[in-house]
Design a protein around this motif. Structure first.
Motif, PDB file in Angstrom:
ATOM      1  N   THR A   1       0.856  -1.186   0.000  1.00  0.00           N
ATOM      2  CA  THR A   1       0.000   0.000   0.000  1.00  0.00           C
ATOM      3  C   THR A   1       0.887   1.230   0.000  1.00  0.00           C
ATOM      4  O   THR A   1       1.970   1.209   0.582  1.00  0.00           O
ATOM      5  CB  THR A   1      -0.908   0.038   1.246  1.00  0.00           C
ATOM      6  OG1 THR A   1      -0.103  -0.082   2.413  1.00  0.00           O
ATOM      7  CG2 THR A   1      -1.946  -1.062   1.231  1.00  0.00           C
ATOM      8  N   PRO A   2       0.473   2.314  -0.650  1.00  0.00           N
ATOM      9  CA  PRO A   2       1.277   3.538  -0.601  1.00  0.00           C
ATOM     10  C   PRO A   2       1.477   3.970   0.849  1.00  0.00           C
ATOM     11  O   PRO A   2       0.548   3.952   1.647  1.00  0.00           O
ATOM     12  CB  PRO A   2       0.428   4.557  -1.367  1.00  0.00           C
ATOM     13  CG  PRO A   2      -0.443   3.725  -2.251  1.00  0.00           C
ATOM     14  CD  PRO A   2      -0.713   2.461  -1.498  1.00  0.00           C
ATOM     15  N   GLY A   3       2.710   4.319   1.199  1.00  0.00           N
ATOM     16  CA  GLY A   3       3.017   4.678   2.585  1.00  0.00           C
ATOM     17  C   GLY A   3       4.423   5.223   2.714  1.00  0.00           C
ATOM     18  O   GLY A   3       4.957   5.810   1.780  1.00  0.00           O
ATOM     19  N   LYS A   4       5.020   4.951   3.872  1.00  0.00           N
ATOM     20  CA  LYS A   4       6.338   5.532   4.144  1.00  0.00           C
ATOM     21  C   LYS A   4       7.453   4.497   4.344  1.00  0.00           C
ATOM     22  O   LYS A   4       8.490   4.790   4.915  1.00  0.00           O
ATOM     23  CB  LYS A   4       6.256   6.467   5.349  1.00  0.00           C
ATOM     24  CG  LYS A   4       5.619   5.870   6.583  1.00  0.00           C
ATOM     25  CD  LYS A   4       5.388   6.956   7.619  1.00  0.00           C
ATOM     26  CE  LYS A   4       4.792   6.421   8.884  1.00  0.00           C
ATOM     27  NZ  LYS A   4       3.424   5.970   8.801  1.00  0.00           N
ATOM     28  N   GLY A   5       7.242   3.258   3.899  1.00  0.00           N
ATOM     29  CA  GLY A   5       8.314   2.267   3.920  1.00  0.00           C
ATOM     30  C   GLY A   5       8.321   1.318   5.099  1.00  0.00           C
ATOM     31  O   GLY A   5       9.345   0.715   5.394  1.00  0.00           O
TER      32      GLY A   5
ATOM     33  N   GLU B   1      10.978   3.762   0.300  1.00  0.00           N
ATOM     34  CA  GLU B   1      10.138   4.523   1.224  1.00  0.00           C
ATOM     35  C   GLU B   1       8.831   4.978   0.583  1.00  0.00           C
ATOM     36  O   GLU B   1       8.223   5.950   1.017  1.00  0.00           O
ATOM     37  CB  GLU B   1      10.937   5.704   1.772  1.00  0.00           C
ATOM     38  CG  GLU B   1      12.098   5.229   2.616  1.00  0.00           C
ATOM     39  CD  GLU B   1      12.979   6.353   3.121  1.00  0.00           C
ATOM     40  OE1 GLU B   1      12.654   7.530   2.864  1.00  0.00           O
ATOM     41  OE2 GLU B   1      13.994   6.045   3.766  1.00  0.00           O
ATOM     42  N   SER B   2       8.389   4.263  -0.461  1.00  0.00           N
ATOM     43  CA  SER B   2       7.156   4.621  -1.158  1.00  0.00           C
ATOM     44  C   SER B   2       5.960   3.773  -0.734  1.00  0.00           C
ATOM     45  O   SER B   2       4.818   4.210  -0.865  1.00  0.00           O
ATOM     46  CB  SER B   2       7.342   4.470  -2.665  1.00  0.00           C
ATOM     47  OG  SER B   2       8.425   5.228  -3.110  1.00  0.00           O
ATOM     48  N   TYR B   3       6.226   2.548  -0.262  1.00  0.00           N
ATOM     49  CA  TYR B   3       5.132   1.618   0.045  1.00  0.00           C
ATOM     50  C   TYR B   3       5.283   0.999   1.430  1.00  0.00           C
ATOM     51  O   TYR B   3       6.381   0.686   1.859  1.00  0.00           O
ATOM     52  CB  TYR B   3       5.085   0.479  -0.994  1.00  0.00           C
ATOM     53  CG  TYR B   3       4.806   0.970  -2.385  1.00  0.00           C
ATOM     54  CD1 TYR B   3       3.521   1.296  -2.777  1.00  0.00           C
ATOM     55  CD2 TYR B   3       5.831   1.127  -3.310  1.00  0.00           C
ATOM     56  CE1 TYR B   3       3.255   1.761  -4.044  1.00  0.00           C
ATOM     57  CE2 TYR B   3       5.589   1.586  -4.587  1.00  0.00           C
ATOM     58  CZ  TYR B   3       4.286   1.904  -4.948  1.00  0.00           C
ATOM     59  OH  TYR B   3       4.038   2.363  -6.210  1.00  0.00           O
ATOM     60  N   ASP B   4       4.136   0.822   2.099  1.00  0.00           N
ATOM     61  CA  ASP B   4       4.079   0.030   3.324  1.00  0.00           C
ATOM     62  C   ASP B   4       3.812  -1.406   2.898  1.00  0.00           C
ATOM     63  O   ASP B   4       2.959  -1.666   2.049  1.00  0.00           O
ATOM     64  CB  ASP B   4       2.956   0.514   4.245  1.00  0.00           C
ATOM     65  CG  ASP B   4       3.302   1.818   4.937  1.00  0.00           C
ATOM     66  OD1 ASP B   4       4.498   2.158   5.016  1.00  0.00           O
ATOM     67  OD2 ASP B   4       2.372   2.501   5.401  1.00  0.00           O
ATOM     68  N   ILE B   5       4.514  -2.341   3.507  1.00  0.00           N
ATOM     69  CA  ILE B   5       4.397  -3.738   3.113  1.00  0.00           C
ATOM     70  C   ILE B   5       3.948  -4.558   4.309  1.00  0.00           C
ATOM     71  O   ILE B   5       4.540  -4.479   5.382  1.00  0.00           O
ATOM     72  CB  ILE B   5       5.739  -4.272   2.576  1.00  0.00           C
ATOM     73  CG1 ILE B   5       6.174  -3.433   1.386  1.00  0.00           C
ATOM     74  CG2 ILE B   5       5.637  -5.737   2.203  1.00  0.00           C
ATOM     75  CD1 ILE B   5       7.593  -3.663   0.951  1.00  0.00           C
TER      76      ILE B   5
END
Length: 131
Positions: free
Chosen positions: A23-27, A60-64
């Protein structure tokens, strides 16, 4: 979470199966409801896991979020890397070429060979006795 911003893929390696959601996020990387640092203590495991993200500049673009079952540390890390790679290709098909060149797209087919009957192991034999 909105369904259109969630990307799902399944990765496999040896006997490990990893279900990954990007999901888009901060990594942030969460594995089995634990942070990556707590789940894998080996530094090499963390490096292998983040390879596709570093290669595509998406660290740092996606939360996994990952649910991984089966296998050991090596198999689980490989399965997670495979799942992340497949999800990144869903997000941007143009990344496929660079990920394929790095060898992350293809599932590693190597698995443990089975033990054969009348033998000690997969290849090992019982010691021959002449008398």
């Amino acid at each position: 979470m909105e369904k259109e911003n969630v990307y799902y893929a399944t990765g496999k390696r040896k006997t490990a199966i990893a279900r990954t959601w990007l999901t888009p996020g901060k990594g942030e990387i969460i594995i089995n409801n634990r942070p990556m640092e707590k789940y894998f203590s080996l530094e090499s495991a963390k490096l292998i896991l983040t390879q596709p993200l570093v290669l595509t500049n998406n660290l740092e673009s996606y939360d996994i979020k990952v649910k991984v079952i089966g296998g050991g540390t090596s198999g689980q890390v490989g399965a997670i890397r495979h799942g992340i790679t497949k999800a990144l290709i869903q997000i941007d098909p143009d990344l496929r070429q660079s990920l394929k060149r790095a060898g992350f797209v293809k599932r590693d087919p190597r698995v443990k060979e089975r033990k054969k009957y009348g033998q000690k192991g997969a290849r090992a034999r019982f010691q021959f006795s002449k008398r």
